[in-house]
Design an enzyme around this catalytic site. Structure first.
Site, PDB file in Angstrom:
ATOM      1  N   CYS A 117      -5.134 -24.741  21.802  1.00 59.99           N
ATOM      2  CA  CYS A 117      -4.530 -23.668  22.599  1.00 59.99           C
ATOM      3  C   CYS A 117      -3.804 -24.176  23.834  1.00 59.99           C
ATOM      4  O   CYS A 117      -3.139 -23.402  24.527  1.00 59.99           O
ATOM      5  CB  CYS A 117      -5.594 -22.656  22.991  1.00 59.99           C
TER       6      CYS A 117
ATOM      7  N   HIS B 200      -6.345 -18.744  31.687  1.00 62.71           N
ATOM      8  CA  HIS B 200      -6.537 -18.820  30.241  1.00 62.71           C
ATOM      9  C   HIS B 200      -7.178 -17.522  29.755  1.00 62.71           C
ATOM     10  O   HIS B 200      -6.745 -16.957  28.763  1.00 62.71           O
ATOM     11  CB  HIS B 200      -7.397 -20.032  29.909  1.00 62.71           C
TER      12      HIS B 200
ATOM     13  N   GLU C   2     -14.055 -20.418  33.784  1.00 58.05           N
ATOM     14  CA  GLU C   2     -12.753 -20.592  34.430  1.00 58.05           C
ATOM     15  C   GLU C   2     -12.786 -20.072  35.861  1.00 58.05           C
ATOM     16  O   GLU C   2     -12.225 -20.696  36.774  1.00 58.05           O
ATOM     17  CB  GLU C   2     -11.660 -19.888  33.635  1.00 58.05           C
TER      18      GLU C   2
ATOM     19  N   LYS D 237      -3.355 -12.261  28.371  1.00 55.61           N
ATOM     20  CA  LYS D 237      -3.900 -12.157  27.010  1.00 55.61           C
ATOM     21  C   LYS D 237      -4.487 -10.775  26.756  1.00 55.61           C
ATOM     22  O   LYS D 237      -4.653 -10.373  25.603  1.00 55.61           O
ATOM     23  CB  LYS D 237      -4.971 -13.220  26.779  1.00 55.61           C
TER      24      LYS D 237
ATOM     25  N   HIS E  60      -4.167 -13.741  22.062  1.00 55.48           N
ATOM     26  CA  HIS E  60      -4.227 -15.198  22.197  1.00 55.48           C
ATOM     27  C   HIS E  60      -3.334 -15.839  21.138  1.00 55.48           C
ATOM     28  O   HIS E  60      -3.644 -15.804  19.948  1.00 55.48           O
ATOM     29  CB  HIS E  60      -5.674 -15.659  22.045  1.00 55.48           C
TER      30      HIS E  60
ATOM     31  N   PHE F  79      -9.668 -25.794  22.100  1.00 57.07           N
ATOM     32  CA  PHE F  79     -10.785 -26.399  21.374  1.00 57.07           C
ATOM     33  C   PHE F  79     -10.620 -27.922  21.383  1.00 57.07           C
ATOM     34  O   PHE F  79      -9.518 -28.445  21.204  1.00 57.07           O
ATOM     35  CB  PHE F  79     -10.812 -25.912  19.926  1.00 57.07           C
TER      36      PHE F  79
END
Length: 418
Positions: free
Chosen positions: A166, A306, A317, A338, A343, A404
């Site tokens: 991502c 994010h 975060e 998002k 996403h 990831f």
């Protein structure tokens, strides 16, 4: 060595909120949700039956339909957004442009997942005789997108794809930024695209328990920082950002959206899919981008986080932001777009950077929509820009993307100053 300045001179977007930059931006500042029931396949037996699909997209506006059949959907999104971005920057048929010094660096976390799924499924259902499409491999590979963009326009500079889940398209932007400021190119077409709303994508993320299963209310399913968040909503699309060396842009009279001030990268070195419990990688990447930009926390006014709407991701975060920014964190606007476009995986950094650039240009912070219940895990002194856009002067803004594998990437955009 004196590093060159880098600015943004063109934008293009194919998103769940609209198929142009203006439609996308209007959707963002008006708090529109792009989430709805999946139409690309029958999802009735899946745990998640909704997503943020691109709507009313006609690839024929950008590609000959015969040629389009040789490409995966993620490449359609890449070419369409790049056509918009190149036109916006005014460089396609510009005799002043040396195409040997124009590159394409694109990001995609997965590439042609639909193509891979369909070809392997067809073989599995056959009598075992291999009858694969001759375009199977070139349709599937992630690096085909920048290759085809370069062929479309004749750009012969640096050309490759970044793959970091991502964080892919933010890494692409950082690479493009570095190539230009080191003098390796005058212009780079950067960004990213993804098209993973298919059986393999939805099924795979469901198996990871990563996605929301709020099938009774798709439009409100992506709810970053809300107490009842239950996972991310899968999106698709593409975003193009044209980066250009400042003097080169000024010489040709290009419009300038913002200046790129820095790029930061780090690794969690912790877990395949989970963020570090104290947000260590996120903390380090924000320190790194501030250092690279030679800026202090008080100079940042907005962070496009994010913010995936997962139970464990959002708190980590925010911990990292509070640690990196200290008391300055309470002066920031923070939001997760998002909540509206979902996403986009490898394409997330591109369209979220576009949102950040336009926030800086227009002095408007897009909201985090779908906030219903405060989570005591988050300090109420933080301005998470819930539900409505907010106007404020934005001198500079930071965009975070994490992937990831523990990949973290951040960029800073600053209001353009001649």
């Amino acid at each position: 060595m004196v590093l060159k300045r880098v600015v943004v001179t063109g934008l293009g977007a194919i998103t769940p909120l609209g198929n142009s930059v203006s439609e996308y931006w209007n959707g963002l500042i008006n708090g529109v949700s792009g989430s709805a029931a999946i139409t690309r396949f029958d999802a009735s037996k899946f745990k998640t039956q909704f997503g943020c699909e691109v709507k009313n997209f006609d690839v024929g506006q950008y590609l000959d339909r015969k040629e389009a059949r040789k490409m995966d959907l993620f490449t359609h999104f890449a070419i369409a957004s790049s056509v918009q971005g190149v036109a916006d920057a005014g460089i396609e048929d510009n005799a002043e442009i040396n195409k040997d010094r124009v590159g394409v660096i694109w990001g995609s976390g997965i590439g042609g997942l639909r193509t891979f799924q369909d070809e392997v499924s067809a073989f599995a259902l056959s009598d075992g005789t291999p009858r694969f499409n001759p375009f199977f491999i070139p349709k599937m590979i992630a690096d085909i997108a920048p290759g085809l963009i370069s062929m479309r326009f004749g750009f012969r500079g640096p050309n490759f794809t970044t793959v970091s889940a991502c964080a892919s398209s933010t890494n692409a932007l950082i690479d493009a930024f570095n190539y230009i400021r080191l003098g390796k190119a005058d212009i780079i077409i950067s960004g990213g695209s993804e098209a993973a709303i298919n059986e393999a994508g939805v099924g795979g993320f469901n198996a990871l328990h990563a996605m929301s299963t709020r099938n009774d209310s798709p439009q409100t399913a992506s709810r970053p920082f809300d107490k009842d968040r239950d996972g991310f909503v899968l999106g698709e699309g593409g975003g193009c950002i044209v980066l250009e060396e400042y003097e080169h842009a000024v010489k040709r009279g290009a419009k300038i959206y913002a200046e790129v001030k820095g790029g930061g990268m780090s690794a969690d070195a912790y877990h395949m899919t989970a963020p570090h419990p104290e947000g260590l990688g996120a903390y380090n990447v924000m320190l790194n981008v501030l250092s690279d930009a030679e800026m202090q926390p008080h100079e940042i006014d907005y962070i496009n986080v994010h913010g995936t709407s997962t139970p464990i991701g959002d708190p980590q975060e925010i911990k990292a932001i509070q640690r990196a920014f200290g008391d300055e964190a309470f002066k920031l606007n923070i939001s997760s777009t998002k909540s509206m476009h979902g996403h986009l995986l490898g394409g997330a950094g591109a369209i979220e950077s576009i949102a950040t650039i336009l926030a800086v240009k227009n002095d408007i912070v897009p909201p985090t929509i779908n906030h219903f219940t405060d989570d005591p895990e988050f300090d109420t002194r933080l301005n998470l820009t819930f539900n409505k856009a907010q106007h404020r002067v934005i001198r500079a803004a930071l965009s975070n993307t994490f992937g990831f594998g523990g990949h973290n990437a951040s960029v800073i955009f600053k209001k353009h100053e001649a």
